[in-house]
Motif scaffolding. Structure first.
Motif, short mmCIF file in Angstrom:
data_model
loop_
_atom_site.label_atom_id
_atom_site.label_comp_id
_atom_site.label_asym_id
_atom_site.label_seq_id
_atom_site.Cartn_x
_atom_site.Cartn_y
_atom_site.Cartn_z
N THR A 102 10.49 -14.08 22.70
CA THR A 102 9.23 -14.50 23.30
C THR A 102 8.52 -13.25 23.82
OG1 THR A 102 10.26 -14.93 25.43
CG2 THR A 102 10.06 -16.79 23.91
N SER A 103 7.20 -13.25 23.72
CA SER A 103 6.41 -12.12 24.17
C SER A 103 5.07 -12.62 24.67
CB SER A 103 6.19 -11.12 23.02
OG SER A 103 5.23 -10.14 23.37
N HIS A 105 2.82 -10.19 25.50
CA HIS A 105 1.99 -8.99 25.33
C HIS A 105 0.70 -9.40 24.64
CE1 HIS A 105 0.58 -5.08 24.02
NE2 HIS A 105 1.44 -4.54 24.86
N PRO A 106 -0.46 -8.96 25.12
CA PRO A 106 -1.74 -9.40 24.54
C PRO A 106 -1.90 -9.09 23.05
CG PRO A 106 -2.10 -7.92 26.42
CD PRO A 106 -0.63 -8.07 26.25
N GLU A 107 -1.18 -8.08 22.56
CA GLU A 107 -1.28 -7.74 21.14
C GLU A 107 -0.27 -8.49 20.28
OE1 GLU A 107 -1.54 -3.52 20.29
OE2 GLU A 107 -2.38 -3.21 22.29
N LEU A 108 0.74 -9.09 20.91
CA LEU A 108 1.77 -9.80 20.15
C LEU A 108 2.33 -10.94 20.99
CD1 LEU A 108 3.47 -10.07 17.59
CD2 LEU A 108 5.07 -8.43 18.57
N LEU A 109 1.70 -12.10 20.87
CA LEU A 109 2.18 -13.29 21.56
C LEU A 109 3.20 -13.99 20.67
CD1 LEU A 109 -1.30 -14.58 22.77
CD2 LEU A 109 0.43 -13.38 24.15
N LEU A 110 4.41 -14.20 21.21
CA LEU A 110 5.46 -14.87 20.44
C LEU A 110 6.12 -15.94 21.27
CD1 LEU A 110 7.25 -11.91 18.63
CD2 LEU A 110 5.82 -13.66 17.60
#
Length: 164
Positions: A102-103, A105-110
């Motif tokens: 899970t992330s 981060h604004p550049e990589l939402l997981l």
């Protein structure tokens, strides 16, 4: 060995060729490719229909950021221009899920934030992985998604990868 689920789509130019370019560009890592589906655009609806598919990839030493970079490289090679959110595009490669990470981060939402409600992701994903699980949402087969407007295109088959 990392494993990622990628959703790919195109609604400009040679849509099928752009999808095929992803399979070709990731061929050493591809472990499964869904059938191709055609769907109406959403978000900005005055645009051509999309072709969509899901590609499952696996590779040593490639984390979620590595899959994102590879997807963006393929988008750039296809001439992707980001002018309008949800606008037309030659190629879109979304990282849906990577090893349950899970992330925020604004550049990589997981996992990908819209995946749980998008038939363009869930239906093709279930074709290649009937027991798929979307982190934080549970089994993909249990998610409420309507197949309305999602047309399987059996005349378009992505090739060039080997089933294991």
């Amino acid at each position: 060995m990392s494993r990622a689920v990628l959703s790919i789509g195109s609604n400009l130019g040679d849509r099928f060729a752009f999808l095929q370019s992803v399979v070709d560009g990731l061929s050493p890592y591809v472990i499964a490719v869904s059938p191709v589906y055609e769907t109406a655009a959403w978000g900005v609806e005055d645009q051509p229909d999309f072709l969509n598919a899901v590609v499952i990839v696996s590779g040593d030493g490639i984390d979620e950021w590595g899959w994102l970079r590879r997807g963006q490289e393929l988008e750039n090679a296809a001439g992707r221009v980001r002018e309008k959110r949800w606008g037309p595009r030659t190629l879109d490669v979304d990282v849906v899920s990577v090893d349950g990470v899970t992330s925020d981060h604004p550049e990589l939402l997981l996992p990908h934030p819209g995946a749980f409600e998008r038939a363009t992701v869930l239906i093709p994903w279930l074709d290649v992985e009937p027991d798929a699980v979307l982190p934080g949402r549970g089994p993909v087969s249990a998610l409420p998604v309507s197949p309305e407007g999602v047309r399987r295109r059996d005349d378009l088959v992505l090739s060039g990868w080997m089933e294991s």
